[in-house]
Scaffold this motif. Structure first.
Motif, PDB file in Angstrom:
ATOM      1  N   CYS A  50       0.960  -1.200  -0.140  1.00 49.91           N
ATOM      2  CA  CYS A  50       0.055  -0.073   0.161  1.00 49.91           C
ATOM      3  C   CYS A  50       0.859   1.453   0.037  1.00 49.91           C
ATOM      4  O   CYS A  50       0.427   2.367  -0.534  1.00 49.91           O
ATOM      5  CB  CYS A  50      -1.021  -0.026   1.140  1.00 49.91           C
ATOM      6  SG  CYS A  50      -2.344  -1.330   0.950  1.00 49.91           S
ATOM      7  N   GLY A  51       1.968   1.049   0.637  1.00 55.68           N
ATOM      8  CA  GLY A  51       2.946   2.154   0.542  1.00 55.68           C
ATOM      9  C   GLY A  51       3.503   2.374  -0.828  1.00 55.68           C
ATOM     10  O   GLY A  51       3.837   3.856  -1.320  1.00 55.68           O
ATOM     11  N   TRP A  52       3.707   1.612  -1.662  1.00 56.73           N
ATOM     12  CA  TRP A  52       4.124   1.481  -2.882  1.00 56.73           C
ATOM     13  C   TRP A  52       3.005   2.359  -3.780  1.00 56.73           C
ATOM     14  O   TRP A  52       3.228   3.159  -4.803  1.00 56.73           O
ATOM     15  CB  TRP A  52       4.524   0.223  -3.631  1.00 56.73           C
ATOM     16  CG  TRP A  52       6.003   0.237  -3.790  1.00 56.73           C
ATOM     17  CD1 TRP A  52       6.984   0.819  -4.735  1.00 56.73           C
ATOM     18  CD2 TRP A  52       6.850  -0.828  -2.749  1.00 56.73           C
ATOM     19  NE1 TRP A  52       8.186   0.633  -4.484  1.00 56.73           N
ATOM     20  CE2 TRP A  52       8.002  -0.283  -3.490  1.00 56.73           C
ATOM     21  CE3 TRP A  52       6.646  -1.709  -2.066  1.00 56.73           C
ATOM     22  CZ2 TRP A  52       9.593  -0.874  -3.048  1.00 56.73           C
ATOM     23  CZ3 TRP A  52       7.511  -2.336  -1.697  1.00 56.73           C
ATOM     24  CH2 TRP A  52       8.930  -2.107  -2.055  1.00 56.73           C
ATOM     25  N   LEU A  53       1.664   2.004  -3.583  1.00 55.25           N
ATOM     26  CA  LEU A  53       0.502   2.470  -4.172  1.00 55.25           C
ATOM     27  C   LEU A  53       0.469   4.018  -4.001  1.00 55.25           C
ATOM     28  O   LEU A  53       0.128   4.826  -5.115  1.00 55.25           O
ATOM     29  CB  LEU A  53      -0.567   1.889  -3.639  1.00 55.25           C
ATOM     30  CG  LEU A  53      -0.833   0.458  -4.185  1.00 55.25           C
ATOM     31  CD1 LEU A  53      -2.353   0.024  -3.746  1.00 55.25           C
ATOM     32  CD2 LEU A  53      -1.094   0.475  -5.726  1.00 55.25           C
ATOM     33  N   ARG A  54       0.890   4.417  -2.928  1.00 58.03           N
ATOM     34  CA  ARG A  54       0.569   5.926  -2.431  1.00 58.03           C
ATOM     35  C   ARG A  54       2.003   6.565  -2.564  1.00 58.03           C
ATOM     36  O   ARG A  54       1.733   7.897  -2.056  1.00 58.03           O
ATOM     37  CB  ARG A  54      -0.340   5.992  -1.308  1.00 58.03           C
ATOM     38  CG  ARG A  54      -1.681   5.379  -1.250  1.00 58.03           C
ATOM     39  CD  ARG A  54      -2.328   6.295  -2.023  1.00 58.03           C
ATOM     40  NE  ARG A  54      -3.770   5.405  -2.341  1.00 58.03           N
ATOM     41  CZ  ARG A  54      -4.399   5.254  -3.393  1.00 58.03           C
ATOM     42  NH1 ARG A  54      -3.832   5.556  -4.610  1.00 58.03           N
ATOM     43  NH2 ARG A  54      -5.348   4.489  -3.515  1.00 58.03           N
ATOM     44  N   ASN A  55       3.003   6.112  -2.798  1.00 54.93           N
ATOM     45  CA  ASN A  55       4.370   6.589  -2.745  1.00 54.93           C
ATOM     46  C   ASN A  55       4.613   7.116  -1.223  1.00 54.93           C
ATOM     47  O   ASN A  55       5.042   8.299  -1.023  1.00 54.93           O
ATOM     48  CB  ASN A  55       4.383   7.963  -3.780  1.00 54.93           C
ATOM     49  CG  ASN A  55       4.393   7.318  -5.143  1.00 54.93           C
ATOM     50  OD1 ASN A  55       4.736   6.176  -5.376  1.00 54.93           O
ATOM     51  ND2 ASN A  55       3.716   7.886  -6.027  1.00 54.93           N
ATOM     52  N   GLU A  56       4.225   6.484  -0.472  1.00 58.40           N
ATOM     53  CA  GLU A  56       4.497   6.737   1.159  1.00 58.40           C
ATOM     54  C   GLU A  56       5.960   6.095   1.511  1.00 58.40           C
ATOM     55  O   GLU A  56       5.760   5.169   2.134  1.00 58.40           O
ATOM     56  CB  GLU A  56       3.400   6.431   2.205  1.00 58.40           C
ATOM     57  CG  GLU A  56       2.282   7.074   1.905  1.00 58.40           C
ATOM     58  CD  GLU A  56       0.768   6.235   2.355  1.00 58.40           C
ATOM     59  OE1 GLU A  56       1.155   5.349   3.321  1.00 58.40           O
ATOM     60  OE2 GLU A  56      -0.344   7.041   2.071  1.00 58.40           O
ATOM     61  N   ALA A  57       6.900   6.826   1.052  1.00 58.59           N
ATOM     62  CA  ALA A  57       8.055   6.255   1.164  1.00 58.59           C
ATOM     63  C   ALA A  57       8.561   5.574   2.788  1.00 58.59           C
ATOM     64  O   ALA A  57       9.149   4.850   3.148  1.00 58.59           O
ATOM     65  CB  ALA A  57       9.273   6.919   0.814  1.00 58.59           C
ATOM     66  N   GLN A  58       8.142   6.776   3.673  1.00 61.63           N
ATOM     67  CA  GLN A  58       8.516   6.338   5.186  1.00 61.63           C
ATOM     68  C   GLN A  58       7.781   5.156   5.599  1.00 61.63           C
ATOM     69  O   GLN A  58       8.111   4.051   6.155  1.00 61.63           O
ATOM     70  CB  GLN A  58       8.036   7.535   6.053  1.00 61.63           C
ATOM     71  CG  GLN A  58       8.590   7.334   7.237  1.00 61.63           C
ATOM     72  CD  GLN A  58       8.181   8.567   8.387  1.00 61.63           C
ATOM     73  OE1 GLN A  58       7.446   9.545   7.851  1.00 61.63           O
ATOM     74  NE2 GLN A  58       8.618   8.510   9.667  1.00 61.63           N
ATOM     75  N   LEU A  59       6.402   5.140   5.381  1.00 66.66           N
ATOM     76  CA  LEU A  59       5.381   3.898   5.567  1.00 66.66           C
ATOM     77  C   LEU A  59       6.277   2.625   5.082  1.00 66.66           C
ATOM     78  O   LEU A  59       6.395   1.381   5.668  1.00 66.66           O
ATOM     79  CB  LEU A  59       4.290   4.153   5.233  1.00 66.66           C
ATOM     80  CG  LEU A  59       3.191   2.783   5.353  1.00 66.66           C
ATOM     81  CD1 LEU A  59       3.065   2.718   6.753  1.00 66.66           C
ATOM     82  CD2 LEU A  59       1.936   3.126   4.579  1.00 66.66           C
ATOM     83  N   LYS A  60       6.599   2.877   3.777  1.00 61.68           N
ATOM     84  CA  LYS A  60       7.151   1.720   3.032  1.00 61.68           C
ATOM     85  C   LYS A  60       8.418   0.998   3.776  1.00 61.68           C
ATOM     86  O   LYS A  60       8.464  -0.261   4.031  1.00 61.68           O
ATOM     87  CB  LYS A  60       7.229   1.972   1.626  1.00 61.68           C
ATOM     88  CG  LYS A  60       7.812   0.866   0.777  1.00 61.68           C
ATOM     89  CD  LYS A  60       8.008   1.426  -0.647  1.00 61.68           C
ATOM     90  CE  LYS A  60       8.697   2.738  -0.858  1.00 61.68           C
ATOM     91  NZ  LYS A  60       8.828   3.010  -2.212  1.00 61.68           N
ATOM     92  N   PHE A  61       9.373   1.964   4.041  1.00 61.12           N
ATOM     93  CA  PHE A  61      10.634   1.713   4.567  1.00 61.12           C
ATOM     94  C   PHE A  61      10.626   0.943   5.897  1.00 61.12           C
ATOM     95  O   PHE A  61      11.252   0.193   6.495  1.00 61.12           O
ATOM     96  CB  PHE A  61      11.757   2.619   4.128  1.00 61.12           C
ATOM     97  CG  PHE A  61      12.153   2.824   2.784  1.00 61.12           C
ATOM     98  CD1 PHE A  61      12.550   1.632   1.974  1.00 61.12           C
ATOM     99  CD2 PHE A  61      11.761   4.221   2.115  1.00 61.12           C
ATOM    100  CE1 PHE A  61      12.929   1.974   0.664  1.00 61.12           C
ATOM    101  CE2 PHE A  61      11.756   4.353   0.858  1.00 61.12           C
ATOM    102  CZ  PHE A  61      12.704   3.152   0.291  1.00 61.12           C
TER     103      PHE A  61
END
Length: 82
Positions: A50-61
């Motif tokens: 979902c982080g990749w879908l919304r470009n939420e880099a901090q959440l993704k990492f």
């Protein structure tokens, strides 16, 4: 199949993570260490997606770091109990 192929199911994936998070929390409270890690790993993987879908880099990492720790914890648990 591409990364965005499940984008239409984002809301359902978020509800699934809610259920996984709830199950993980119950597992922690009950002292079920392996169950907590097994439920938390897919939780993190869905949030990475979902982080990749919304470009939420901090959440993704952050979730990538937790996923790696859960994989380590599960492997360590399986190695030390066999």
């Amino acid at each position: 199949m591409t990364l965005l192929s499940f984008a239409a199911y984002e809301q359902q994936l978020k509800w699934c993570t809610f259920a996984l998070g709830l199950g993980s929390t119950i597992s922690v409270v009950q002292g079920w260490q392996l169950a907590a890690m097994m439920l938390s790993l897919p939780f993190c993987l869905i949030w990475i997606y979902c982080g990749w879908l919304r470009n939420e880099a901090q959440l993704k990492f952050i979730n990538m770091m937790f996923a790696a720790l859960y994989v380590y914890g599960i492997a360590r648990y399986l190695i030390t109990t066999t």
